[in-house]
Scaffold this active site. Sequence first.
Site, PDB file in Angstrom:
ATOM      1  N   GLY A   1      -3.756   4.676  -6.475  1.00 53.96           N
ATOM      2  CA  GLY A   1      -4.419   5.660  -5.633  1.00 53.96           C
ATOM      3  C   GLY A   1      -4.555   5.083  -4.233  1.00 53.96           C
TER       4      GLY A   1
ATOM      5  CD1 TRP B   1      -0.394   9.325  -1.235  1.00 58.22           C
ATOM      6  CD2 TRP B   1       0.232  11.126  -0.032  1.00 58.22           C
ATOM      7  NE1 TRP B   1       0.717   8.988  -0.511  1.00 58.22           N
ATOM      8  CE2 TRP B   1       1.118  10.065   0.235  1.00 58.22           C
ATOM      9  CE3 TRP B   1       0.428  12.346   0.601  1.00 58.22           C
ATOM     10  CZ2 TRP B   1       2.188  10.191   1.123  1.00 58.22           C
ATOM     11  CZ3 TRP B   1       1.492  12.471   1.477  1.00 58.22           C
ATOM     12  CH2 TRP B   1       2.370  11.413   1.737  1.00 58.22           C
TER      13      TRP B   1
ATOM     14  CD  GLU C   1      -6.569   8.411 -14.489  1.00 57.19           C
ATOM     15  OE1 GLU C   1      -6.220   8.104 -13.356  1.00 57.19           O
ATOM     16  OE2 GLU C   1      -7.246   9.422 -14.742  1.00 57.19           O
TER      17      GLU C   1
ATOM     18  CB  SER D   1      -8.480  -1.162  -9.293  1.00 63.00           C
ATOM     19  OG  SER D   1      -9.662  -0.434  -9.036  1.00 63.00           O
TER      20      SER D   1
ATOM     21  CG  HIS E   1      -6.806  11.941 -11.779  1.00 61.78           C
ATOM     22  ND1 HIS E   1      -8.095  11.540 -11.504  1.00 61.78           N
ATOM     23  CD2 HIS E   1      -6.008  10.916 -11.402  1.00 61.78           C
ATOM     24  CE1 HIS E   1      -8.059  10.318 -10.979  1.00 61.78           C
ATOM     25  NE2 HIS E   1      -6.812   9.921 -10.906  1.00 61.78           N
TER      26      HIS E   1
ATOM     27  N   GLY F   1     -10.974   3.442  -8.535  1.00 62.26           N
ATOM     28  CA  GLY F   1     -11.698   3.369  -7.264  1.00 62.26           C
ATOM     29  C   GLY F   1     -12.704   2.229  -7.191  1.00 62.26           C
TER      30      GLY F   1
HETATM   31  P1  PGA Z   1      -7.273   3.812  -7.448  1.00 67.80           P
HETATM   32  O1  PGA Z   1      -7.035   5.259  -8.133  1.00 67.80           O
HETATM   33  O2  PGA Z   1      -5.934   3.122  -7.455  1.00 67.80           O
HETATM   34  O3  PGA Z   1      -7.768   4.122  -6.075  1.00 67.80           O
HETATM   35  O4  PGA Z   1      -8.270   3.086  -8.294  1.00 67.80           O
HETATM   36  C1  PGA Z   1      -6.388   5.281  -9.368  1.00 67.80           C
HETATM   37  C2  PGA Z   1      -6.300   6.608 -10.012  1.00 67.80           C
HETATM   38  O5  PGA Z   1      -6.420   7.657  -9.386  1.00 67.80           O
HETATM   39  O6  PGA Z   1      -6.044   6.651 -11.226  1.00 67.80           O
END
Ligand code: PGA
Length: 229
Positions: free
Chosen positions: A207, A10, A148, A186, A94, A154
Amino acid sequence: MEKPLIVANWKATKTIEETNNWVQGIKNNLENITFAQIVICAPYICLSTLANLFKDTNLKIGSQDVSRFEKGAYTGEITAEMLGGLVQYCLVGHSERRKNFGETDKDVNSKIQNLAKFQIKPIVCISEESQVESLKEVGEFVDTVVYEPIFAIGTNRPDTPENASKMAQIIKNFLANSVKVIYGGSVDQTNIGNFISESEIDGVLPGRSSWKAENFLTMIENLRTSMVD
Ligand code: PGA
């Protein structure tokens, strides 16, 4: 095959009121989900609200960070001890924390060690291979690694399932075959099935697609359909 692990991140998006609304929007649909393990990683202030709302369901709760300190004069910190009994999982390292808060590989390792003392499963985020190597000393405590890549977070430009799968294999070879590796960056309702169908990938970390209850539900429904196909 184990149930896919779906970790909703979140980020800094919800008040307590919004948390209540989100749960009301999904509760009847999600509590009977048996084909996936869902973990909601929420802001600290929402955790006890979520713990109450998810009591007697199979959804699990995670925090998005933890202090690298054990306890003491560290104003503002939330320690692993405080989270013990409240959450089952915790995100660590993260890329947004590494970038915006200067979190280092050493901090990440201290956090993993602290979590292990309170039986909280660390979900450790890495964006490149060198970050896996830095986990060597604490590998035995790592439950899940999230691959990631920065370019995919994002941006609506996910990595390919094939690349993510290769990276998952590298991580498992380095740490242990038993470690779970999930993909983040994503993930959405159109691509979730493609990631989950790769045998090396044990789940995903969405996310933005988890922020609205109805989008999250659609994504989970698409996952279910892709698993029976
Ligand atoms: P997202 O975020 O799905 O909005 O790209 C992914 C993440 O925080 O690793």
